[in-house]
Design a protein around this motif. Sequence first.
Motif, PDB file in Angstrom:
ATOM      1  N   SER A 137     -14.915  -2.687 132.542  1.00 23.85           N
ATOM      2  CA  SER A 137     -14.687  -1.342 132.484  1.00 23.85           C
ATOM      3  C   SER A 137     -14.823  -0.890 131.079  1.00 23.85           C
ATOM      4  CB  SER A 137     -13.543  -0.854 133.260  1.00 23.85           C
ATOM      5  OG  SER A 137     -13.559   0.561 133.106  1.00 23.85           O
ATOM      6  N   ARG A 138     -15.498   0.095 130.712  1.00 25.64           N
ATOM      7  CA  ARG A 138     -15.445   0.595 129.282  1.00 25.64           C
ATOM      8  C   ARG A 138     -14.368   1.691 129.182  1.00 25.64           C
ATOM      9  NH1 ARG A 138     -18.365  -3.432 129.216  1.00 25.64           N
ATOM     10  NH2 ARG A 138     -20.438  -3.320 127.890  1.00 25.64           N
ATOM     11  N   VAL A 139     -13.592   1.964 130.305  1.00 27.36           N
ATOM     12  CA  VAL A 139     -12.549   2.948 129.990  1.00 27.36           C
ATOM     13  C   VAL A 139     -11.542   2.433 128.775  1.00 27.36           C
ATOM     14  CG1 VAL A 139     -10.903   3.938 131.091  1.00 27.36           C
ATOM     15  CG2 VAL A 139     -12.972   3.677 132.303  1.00 27.36           C
ATOM     16  N   PRO A 140     -11.037   1.068 129.151  1.00 31.50           N
ATOM     17  CA  PRO A 140     -10.164   0.751 127.785  1.00 31.50           C
ATOM     18  C   PRO A 140     -10.499   1.223 126.422  1.00 31.50           C
ATOM     19  CG  PRO A 140     -10.223  -0.889 129.247  1.00 31.50           C
ATOM     20  CD  PRO A 140     -11.404   0.103 129.812  1.00 31.50           C
ATOM     21  N   ALA A 141     -11.634   1.044 126.091  1.00 30.31           N
ATOM     22  CA  ALA A 141     -12.385   1.358 124.653  1.00 30.31           C
ATOM     23  C   ALA A 141     -12.330   2.877 124.600  1.00 30.31           C
ATOM     24  CB  ALA A 141     -14.069   0.901 124.708  1.00 30.31           C
ATOM     25  N   ARG A 142     -12.595   3.692 125.559  1.00 33.33           N
ATOM     26  CA  ARG A 142     -12.631   5.192 125.505  1.00 33.33           C
ATOM     27  C   ARG A 142     -11.152   5.654 125.239  1.00 33.33           C
ATOM     28  NH1 ARG A 142     -16.490   6.303 130.585  1.00 33.33           N
ATOM     29  NH2 ARG A 142     -18.103   4.905 129.907  1.00 33.33           N
ATOM     30  N   ASP A 151      -8.758   4.009 123.740  1.00 41.48           N
ATOM     31  CA  ASP A 151      -8.167   3.558 122.512  1.00 41.48           C
ATOM     32  C   ASP A 151      -8.756   4.529 121.712  1.00 41.48           C
ATOM     33  OD1 ASP A 151      -6.698   1.713 121.308  1.00 41.48           O
ATOM     34  OD2 ASP A 151      -8.458   0.672 120.268  1.00 41.48           O
ATOM     35  N   LEU A 152      -9.950   4.844 121.792  1.00 39.32           N
ATOM     36  CA  LEU A 152     -10.680   5.777 120.939  1.00 39.32           C
ATOM     37  C   LEU A 152     -10.074   7.210 120.912  1.00 39.32           C
ATOM     38  CD1 LEU A 152     -14.347   4.895 121.084  1.00 39.32           C
ATOM     39  CD2 LEU A 152     -13.087   5.036 118.991  1.00 39.32           C
ATOM     40  N   LEU A 153      -9.687   7.729 122.199  1.00 40.19           N
ATOM     41  CA  LEU A 153      -9.236   8.836 122.337  1.00 40.19           C
ATOM     42  C   LEU A 153      -7.607   8.898 121.856  1.00 40.19           C
ATOM     43  CD1 LEU A 153     -10.488   9.866 125.881  1.00 40.19           C
ATOM     44  CD2 LEU A 153     -11.006  11.056 123.612  1.00 40.19           C
TER      45      LEU A 153
END
Lengths: 268, 257
Positions: free
Chosen positions: B20-25, B27-29
């Motif tokens: 999932s790409r959610v953890p990257a998002r 972290d950025l948010l």
Amino acid sequence: MTTTTIVKAPSTTPAPSATAARSGGVATGTKIRVHALRYNPQEPGSVPRMQTYELEQSEGMTLFIALNEIRETQDPTLQFDFVCRAGICGSCAMMVNGRPTLACRTLTRDVGPDITLAPLPVFELIGDLSVNTGKWMRGTSERLQAWLHGDAKARDINRLEERMEPELAEQLNELDRCVECGCCVASCGTARMRPDFVGAVGMAKIARFRLDPRDKRTDDDYYELVGTDDGVFGCMSLLACHDVCPKDLPLQTQIAFLRRKMAGKGWA
Amino acid sequence: MASTSPTIAGVGLADRPRASRVPARLDLLQSFTGGVLALFMWGHMFFVSTILVSKDFMWTVTRMFEGYFIFGKPYPGIVSVIVFGILVMFVAHAFLAVRKLPINFRQWQMYRGHMKVMKHEDTTLWWVQAITGFMLFFLVTVHLYQMLMHPGLIGPYESADRVWSGRWWPLYLVMLFAVELHGGIGLYRLAVKWGWFERGDADATRSALKKAKWALTVFFLALGLATLGAYMKIGYEHADRAGERYVPASVQQGAVK
Ligand code: HEM
Ligand code: SF4
Ligand code: SF4
Ligand code: FES
């Protein structure tokens, strides 16, 4: 837990004296006290406690010398690990006055006269000051597939190796200097709270292969390995890893690099 | 995509074969919302500290935000909109950052013990950040609700009366320390976390950032204390007329009957 001796607050700056000033800390010939954590998880009824050994500061004494002297002359049951005694094998890491470091490279005069020793946390405790870092490191390498994933052609030993910029080679050599001592993991508040956290050594390994043009993996592949809250996004940037690494690896720079690359995959 | 099936997600297999790409998002948010809030707090401090210059100046800045000098009359609703934006940022940041806090006794005990033996500045600063962050949950919520609902009641007397007669100063005093410590550490962490300003020597950059962080924290704490003191003094002197609105002399003269 019981404490049989009162352990003084770690003092890295002992009271100065004329001779101490010359030798840079505790003077040769003065008494030093090693307060070691004793605990044998294999032995039923064993309870963690502190035990104090007194010995004399000798010229150029390292913790390796001090601990061996204790084992030979005072207590053959004290467990600890050493192999190379030159900061190469990474097996002697322990908590010295509360911080992880390589015992063989630590001069007692710099950390004495009262030296508190404890095993590294996070890793499986074998007994007293000895921990099984090897098991953890192997697990991490397997989990992160921390080896070069080149293409099949590169395995032809008759082919000339691809050229590489000296700066890049230098960067890779820097990262290859890691001795897997585990100090970075033991110093990390995140790793202490969350046992599944990859730790700085794991991230440095991935960063190393990410930099290496011979590794054919893409950022999508690396994301599979560290793109989670147990991976690079779990790191809280406490930078204790960077501050304690006995081989001075550029962990701060490499973790930030990896974080930027992996965060870049967020919307890609 | 097959993995969007509730059945696949429900048994925890949604991340195969693609993580999932959610953890990257997230972290950025987390960094983005924290950074925006921290920079907003700098601006905010400069606005409220205008009281140190004069009551009239503070009044002018306040009316400016209400669009008085554009529309000819104040629209406090504009303030409500800004407050709402900040509230959204704040809730988002709290939601994201709370993932990092110790969530059970074991984690709490591990971190505390670790911090005590390590005596490592950045490790201790994280603890300060976690504690102040937790405090901000409650402190900021109360403050933002007040501002959302009474945006028109900002001004030299209005604010001072709230601080003193309305007994808001204890909240503001605690909030000042919590925000300045939290925001300062947070901005420092943003820089080291993403590798900003790193020119060659990471250690030199970091120690310069650390110095800048402390200098900013001390500066904003001093400015904040002086500002809060000024409102308390005005509020104290104005206590028997609490509730009366401030009208600058220039406006009083201009508004001839
Ligand atoms: C409910 C209120 C808040 C809570 C619970 C909270 C909690 C936290 C925590 C635990 C962290 C550390 C995250 C990490 O280590 O990765 C953090 C980071 C941060 N916070 Fe807050 N915070 C709150 C409000 C604020 C406010 C009002 C500001 C503005 C001054 C702010 C600015 C920051 C910044 C700049 C960071 C660094 C972001 C990052 O590391 O990605 N926070 N917050
Ligand atoms: S990165 Fe440094 S501290 Fe960590 S295992 Fe390697 S040598 Fe040890
Ligand atoms: S920067 Fe901090 S959280 Fe990240 S690995 Fe290093 S010590 Fe752990
Ligand atoms: S004994 Fe090998 S690193 Fe210390």
